[in-house]
Design a protein around this motif. Sequence first.
Motif, PDB file in Angstrom:
ATOM      1  N   GLY A  10     -39.287 -59.336  31.491  1.00 29.82           N
ATOM      2  CA  GLY A  10     -39.153 -60.759  31.235  1.00 29.82           C
ATOM      3  C   GLY A  10     -39.552 -61.651  32.383  1.00 29.82           C
ATOM      4  N   ALA A  11     -39.755 -61.086  33.587  1.00 32.56           N
ATOM      5  CA  ALA A  11     -40.102 -61.921  34.739  1.00 32.56           C
ATOM      6  C   ALA A  11     -41.577 -62.301  34.732  1.00 32.56           C
ATOM      7  N   THR A  12     -42.441 -61.404  34.262  1.00 30.93           N
ATOM      8  CA  THR A  12     -43.872 -61.661  34.248  1.00 30.93           C
ATOM      9  C   THR A  12     -44.515 -60.692  33.270  1.00 30.93           C
ATOM     10  N   MET A  13     -45.788 -60.883  33.012  1.00 33.53           N
ATOM     11  CA  MET A  13     -46.530 -59.947  32.165  1.00 33.53           C
ATOM     12  C   MET A  13     -46.977 -58.770  33.018  1.00 33.53           C
ATOM     13  N   PRO A  14     -46.447 -57.580  32.786  1.00 29.22           N
ATOM     14  CA  PRO A  14     -46.783 -56.443  33.645  1.00 29.22           C
ATOM     15  C   PRO A  14     -48.212 -55.970  33.410  1.00 29.22           C
ATOM     16  N   SER A  15     -48.805 -55.440  34.473  1.00 31.70           N
ATOM     17  CA  SER A  15     -50.152 -54.865  34.407  1.00 31.70           C
ATOM     18  C   SER A  15     -50.056 -53.372  34.700  1.00 31.70           C
ATOM     19  N   ILE A  16     -50.640 -52.582  33.830  1.00 35.30           N
ATOM     20  CA  ILE A  16     -50.686 -51.130  34.015  1.00 35.30           C
ATOM     21  C   ILE A  16     -52.117 -50.742  34.325  1.00 35.30           C
ATOM     22  N   VAL A  17     -52.291 -50.145  35.483  1.00 32.32           N
ATOM     23  CA  VAL A  17     -53.625 -49.757  35.949  1.00 32.32           C
ATOM     24  C   VAL A  17     -53.817 -48.274  35.676  1.00 32.32           C
ATOM     25  N   CYS A  18     -54.866 -47.953  34.931  1.00 37.92           N
ATOM     26  CA  CYS A  18     -55.167 -46.557  34.591  1.00 37.92           C
ATOM     27  C   CYS A  18     -56.597 -46.229  35.013  1.00 37.92           C
ATOM     28  N   ALA A  19     -56.932 -44.964  34.927  1.00 43.02           N
ATOM     29  CA  ALA A  19     -58.271 -44.495  35.301  1.00 43.02           C
ATOM     30  C   ALA A  19     -58.730 -43.485  34.266  1.00 43.02           C
ATOM     31  N   PRO A  20     -60.026 -43.356  34.055  1.00 44.02           N
ATOM     32  CA  PRO A  20     -60.535 -42.350  33.112  1.00 44.02           C
ATOM     33  C   PRO A  20     -60.097 -40.937  33.517  1.00 44.02           C
ATOM     34  N   LEU A  21     -59.848 -40.117  32.528  1.00 42.34           N
ATOM     35  CA  LEU A  21     -59.412 -38.739  32.700  1.00 42.34           C
ATOM     36  C   LEU A  21     -58.009 -38.633  33.290  1.00 42.34           C
ATOM     37  N   MET A  22     -57.273 -39.744  33.395  1.00 45.49           N
ATOM     38  CA  MET A  22     -55.892 -39.760  33.866  1.00 45.49           C
ATOM     39  C   MET A  22     -55.010 -40.402  32.792  1.00 45.49           C
ATOM     40  N   VAL A  23     -53.751 -39.982  32.740  1.00 47.51           N
ATOM     41  CA  VAL A  23     -52.816 -40.491  31.746  1.00 47.51           C
ATOM     42  C   VAL A  23     -51.725 -41.281  32.448  1.00 47.51           C
ATOM     43  N   CYS A  24     -51.464 -42.499  31.984  1.00 49.15           N
ATOM     44  CA  CYS A  24     -50.352 -43.320  32.460  1.00 49.15           C
ATOM     45  C   CYS A  24     -49.215 -43.219  31.448  1.00 49.15           C
ATOM     46  N   ALA A  25     -48.007 -43.054  31.948  1.00 54.14           N
ATOM     47  CA  ALA A  25     -46.833 -42.924  31.081  1.00 54.14           C
ATOM     48  C   ALA A  25     -45.962 -44.164  31.248  1.00 54.14           C
ATOM     49  N   LEU A  26     -45.774 -44.899  30.151  1.00 57.22           N
ATOM     50  CA  LEU A  26     -44.888 -46.056  30.134  1.00 57.22           C
ATOM     51  C   LEU A  26     -43.533 -45.605  29.591  1.00 57.22           C
ATOM     52  N   GLU A  27     -42.496 -45.652  30.446  1.00 58.21           N
ATOM     53  CA  GLU A  27     -41.162 -45.184  30.066  1.00 58.21           C
ATOM     54  C   GLU A  27     -40.340 -46.358  29.544  1.00 58.21           C
ATOM     55  N   LEU A  28     -39.754 -46.186  28.369  1.00 59.98           N
ATOM     56  CA  LEU A  28     -38.891 -47.200  27.790  1.00 59.98           C
ATOM     57  C   LEU A  28     -37.440 -46.944  28.196  1.00 59.98           C
ATOM     58  N   GLN A  29     -36.560 -47.828  27.785  1.00 59.06           N
ATOM     59  CA  GLN A  29     -35.138 -47.684  28.082  1.00 59.06           C
ATOM     60  C   GLN A  29     -34.575 -46.501  27.314  1.00 59.06           C
ATOM     61  N   PRO A  30     -33.684 -45.703  27.920  1.00 57.09           N
ATOM     62  CA  PRO A  30     -33.093 -44.576  27.175  1.00 57.09           C
ATOM     63  C   PRO A  30     -32.462 -45.045  25.867  1.00 57.09           C
ATOM     64  N   GLY A  31     -32.795 -44.331  24.782  1.00 57.59           N
ATOM     65  CA  GLY A  31     -32.307 -44.697  23.461  1.00 57.59           C
ATOM     66  C   GLY A  31     -33.180 -45.691  22.731  1.00 57.59           C
ATOM     67  N   GLU A  32     -34.179 -46.260  23.407  1.00 55.79           N
ATOM     68  CA  GLU A  32     -35.079 -47.238  22.772  1.00 55.79           C
ATOM     69  C   GLU A  32     -36.170 -46.503  22.011  1.00 55.79           C
TER      70      GLU A  32
END
Length: 302
Positions: free
Chosen positions: A77-99
């Motif tokens: 809620g503080a800002t729009m987050p940016s996720i930086v990824c690269a080809p052939l690599m996987v980024c994992a976005l973790e949600l809140q437990p139970g979400e």
Amino acid sequence: MSLRPPPHQRTPRRLAAHWVRPVRLSQPQCRRRSSWCRLPLRSTPRRRTEQRLRAAGRTAGKMPTTGPDGVVRYLYGATMPSIVCAPLMVCALELQPGEVVQPPVTLGDSVRWKVMPGMSGDGASRTTLVMIKPTDAGLVTNMVLPTNRRVYSVKLVSTQHQWMPRVAFDYPDDTQNAWGAYQMKAAFGAAASALATGESTANLDFGFRLSGDNPGWKPVRVYTDGLKTFIEFAPAAMHAEAPALVALADDGGWFSKPSSQVVNYRQMGNRFVVDSVLSKAALVSGVGGSETRVTITRESSR
């Protein structure tokens, strides 16, 4: 003939200098006058420190932090987050437990970005993972991720070499819930450590033993605060005839009862309040063969 203007039309030398040379004025004065007088303030260590603090205050909560396990954390809620990824690599976005994610997950570029679900943990700690993978570098798009608790709007950026393996969020409501749980626990602990009369059990001595008969009015507990003795009965027991309280001396033997002594006490609600600390006493109801007696003996003191 002189070409100089008459004295009343002459411009004073000081005033003339004012019009041909900028004057160092304060900022409020500069705002009220023309723009040429808005001179920059001289830089000093104090002003530089104030500028750094103001800049830090503007960006507080907007910049991500890195945890000890390498996860990049944003404040939700503080800002729009940016996720930086690269080809052939996987980024994992973790949600809140139970979400849990509620499809569909919307991507601005669903052709060159791949998003897959995953799970981690078990039970109440089960965590949803959103696996993000770009097919090329130099891509910029966004993702809208609805869940059963909130909606995430995330900016996705792909570079040739830099990438974020794990991204997670800190939630303001977690802090509020933690304080709420703390207050409930503190209130429950205070209620558990206090009697209905408001007295704290930490300041009371419950080292009394009850013996003898087992009538319906038998006390539920006996305790002292070091000055007085409190004999507490069940509330229903006080509707019947209350027993009499007598103090017992230490002159009894095998074949004789200890002598009874008068003790000052009064009834307050469902308690007898004795104006002294009892060592041994008896609660007596009835006479002769129908006498019922409960003996109170103090076993410990502190």
